[in-house]
Design a protein around this motif. Structure first.
Motif, PDB file in Angstrom:
ATOM      1  N   LEU A 116      47.256  72.415  26.531  1.00  0.00           N
ATOM      2  CA  LEU A 116      45.975  72.621  25.224  1.00  0.00           C
ATOM      3  C   LEU A 116      44.846  74.357  25.887  1.00  0.00           C
ATOM      4  O   LEU A 116      46.072  75.151  26.318  1.00  0.00           O
ATOM      5  CB  LEU A 116      44.562  72.346  26.469  1.00  0.00           C
ATOM      6  N   SER A 117      43.983  74.829  24.658  1.00  0.00           N
ATOM      7  CA  SER A 117      43.504  76.274  24.498  1.00  0.00           C
ATOM      8  C   SER A 117      42.800  75.785  25.237  1.00  0.00           C
ATOM      9  O   SER A 117      41.881  74.859  26.025  1.00  0.00           O
ATOM     10  CB  SER A 117      43.074  76.265  22.922  1.00  0.00           C
ATOM     11  N   ILE A 141      39.963  72.500  26.921  1.00  0.00           N
ATOM     12  CA  ILE A 141      39.997  72.433  28.317  1.00  0.00           C
ATOM     13  C   ILE A 141      38.586  73.306  29.080  1.00  0.00           C
ATOM     14  O   ILE A 141      37.948  71.821  29.480  1.00  0.00           O
ATOM     15  CB  ILE A 141      40.549  73.633  29.168  1.00  0.00           C
ATOM     16  N   ALA A 142      37.378  73.766  28.437  1.00  0.00           N
ATOM     17  CA  ALA A 142      36.179  73.173  28.081  1.00  0.00           C
ATOM     18  C   ALA A 142      36.021  72.387  28.229  1.00  0.00           C
ATOM     19  O   ALA A 142      34.748  72.085  28.231  1.00  0.00           O
ATOM     20  CB  ALA A 142      35.642  74.944  27.958  1.00  0.00           C
ATOM     21  N   MET A 176      31.068  74.741  31.970  1.00  0.00           N
ATOM     22  CA  MET A 176      31.812  76.002  32.179  1.00  0.00           C
ATOM     23  C   MET A 176      32.596  76.674  31.342  1.00  0.00           C
ATOM     24  O   MET A 176      32.695  75.879  29.593  1.00  0.00           O
ATOM     25  CB  MET A 176      33.408  76.228  32.668  1.00  0.00           C
ATOM     26  N   SER A 177      32.560  78.021  30.517  1.00  0.00           N
ATOM     27  CA  SER A 177      32.540  77.763  29.426  1.00  0.00           C
ATOM     28  C   SER A 177      33.991  78.931  29.209  1.00  0.00           C
ATOM     29  O   SER A 177      35.035  78.379  30.018  1.00  0.00           O
ATOM     30  CB  SER A 177      31.864  80.309  29.402  1.00  0.00           C
ATOM     31  N   VAL A 235      37.085  80.206  32.143  1.00  0.00           N
ATOM     32  CA  VAL A 235      38.544  79.257  31.832  1.00  0.00           C
ATOM     33  C   VAL A 235      39.690  79.808  32.074  1.00  0.00           C
ATOM     34  O   VAL A 235      40.685  80.505  32.831  1.00  0.00           O
ATOM     35  CB  VAL A 235      38.511  78.160  30.804  1.00  0.00           C
ATOM     36  N   ARG A 236      39.585  80.573  31.245  1.00  0.00           N
ATOM     37  CA  ARG A 236      40.578  81.752  31.218  1.00  0.00           C
ATOM     38  C   ARG A 236      40.909  82.915  32.108  1.00  0.00           C
ATOM     39  O   ARG A 236      41.974  83.122  32.650  1.00  0.00           O
ATOM     40  CB  ARG A 236      40.651  83.082  29.254  1.00  0.00           C
TER      41      ARG A 236
END
Length: 52
Positions: A19-20, A24-25, A36-37, A41-42
């Protein structure tokens, strides 16, 4: 981010590692009701030693 949020993030990535960050967000927002932005997440994944 709370401990529950980090746990859910880690669990989500381990289950579906393709997933990107955006996906995920959206997943966490929809199913876990966590706001969550993509940038957060990153940043959190990088801090938990998930790279790539």
């Amino acid at each position: 981010m709370t401990g529950r949020g980090q746990c859910m993030l880690k669990r989500t990535v381990r289950r579906s590692h393709q997933l990107s960050a955006e996906s995920i967000a959206k997943y966490l927002q929809t199913w876990c009701e966590l706001q969550m932005s993509t940038t957060t997440v990153r940043r959190k994944l990088h801090g938990m030693s998930f790279h790539g």
